[in-house]
Enzyme design. Sequence first.
Site, PDB file in Angstrom:
ATOM      1  CG  HIS A   1      -1.836  -1.276   1.459  1.00  9.44           C
ATOM      2  ND1 HIS A   1      -2.956  -1.377   0.479  1.00  9.44           N
ATOM      3  CD2 HIS A   1      -1.647  -2.224   2.351  1.00  9.44           C
ATOM      4  CE1 HIS A   1      -3.470  -2.544   1.155  1.00  9.44           C
ATOM      5  NE2 HIS A   1      -2.992  -2.999   1.880  1.00  9.44           N
ATOM      6  CG  ASP A   2       1.458   2.809   3.821  1.00  8.22           C
ATOM      7  OD1 ASP A   2       0.464   3.059   3.312  1.00  8.22           O
ATOM      8  OD2 ASP A   2       2.018   2.604   5.007  1.00  8.22           O
TER       9      ASP A   2
END
Length: 313
Positions: A243-244
């Site tokens: 994700h990040d």
Amino acid sequence: MPPRNIIIDTDPGQDDAVAILLALASPDEIEVLGITAVAGNVPLPLTAKNARIICELAGRPDVPVYAGCDAPIARKLVTAEHVHGKTGLDGPDLPDPVMPLQDTHAVDFIIDTLRAHAPGTVTLCPLGPLTNIATAFTRAPDIVTRVQEIVLMGGAYFEVGNITPAAEFNIYVDPEAADIVLKSGAPIVVMPLDVTHKALVTKARNDAFRALDTPVGIAVAQMTDFFERFDKEKYGSEGAPLHDPCVTAYILRPDLFSGRHINVTVETTSDLTLGMTVADWWRVTDRAPNALFIGVIDAQGFFDLLTERLARL
Ligand SMILES: [Ca+2]
């Protein structure tokens, strides 16, 4: 072009760790002014510690790390040890950090830094609940117009939720903070689950990290191995979504992504859909656009960039 100034606001988290490493591996393009820790995946003492562990892994103990808010603005903290493990960084066996935590509170650092730099020259990269950012905006409204851009990981529309059926974790943990940030008027880019669920660490991609055969490459492979177990059970996907790091990759290579400039609003009252990001993807309301909501990623381009940069550390 001088490197772009960013503040990484984070709750590490294995995927936060990779996002930080990607930034620190890219000093020609990115100047990390500081890392601000927030409570999220695990409680604040652990996120503040994990951020320093990652700086040291990257050989960058000079990057200042600040501890911020230890609880959401109006709610009890919800954490995600079921995904990230007890420490938040389960997987590799990394030493405790030696570098100190800064004395200044993260919120003060964010305010002071935005005031000290020329308007439009500092970008905020939130990778966790938006508590620190919203608290800074509330305490010092003058800084909002000084923000160059906010590129955040959070929310979902087509993928709906990962912590409740309706909500993504970062937004769910502090929906009031997300509401403040989304209504702030600052330029915002949102990396929702809709795009991060396309950034999957397949076996071949994880093998590429491991094949770097460096402390960073091996640690990233081990972190990914750890939280992949959870995601495979949950989604049956071919690998864990990273994700990040989509946030850092967007700073480096916005051409790898595309989305729509639309209105995004957060549900803050309903028990059933608390923290849901109501994204007007089809533009069926007259609510004014407030964010670039990303939906598409060149996943192979993203992993090629990530592997190439991690090799530099
Ligand atoms: Ca995070």
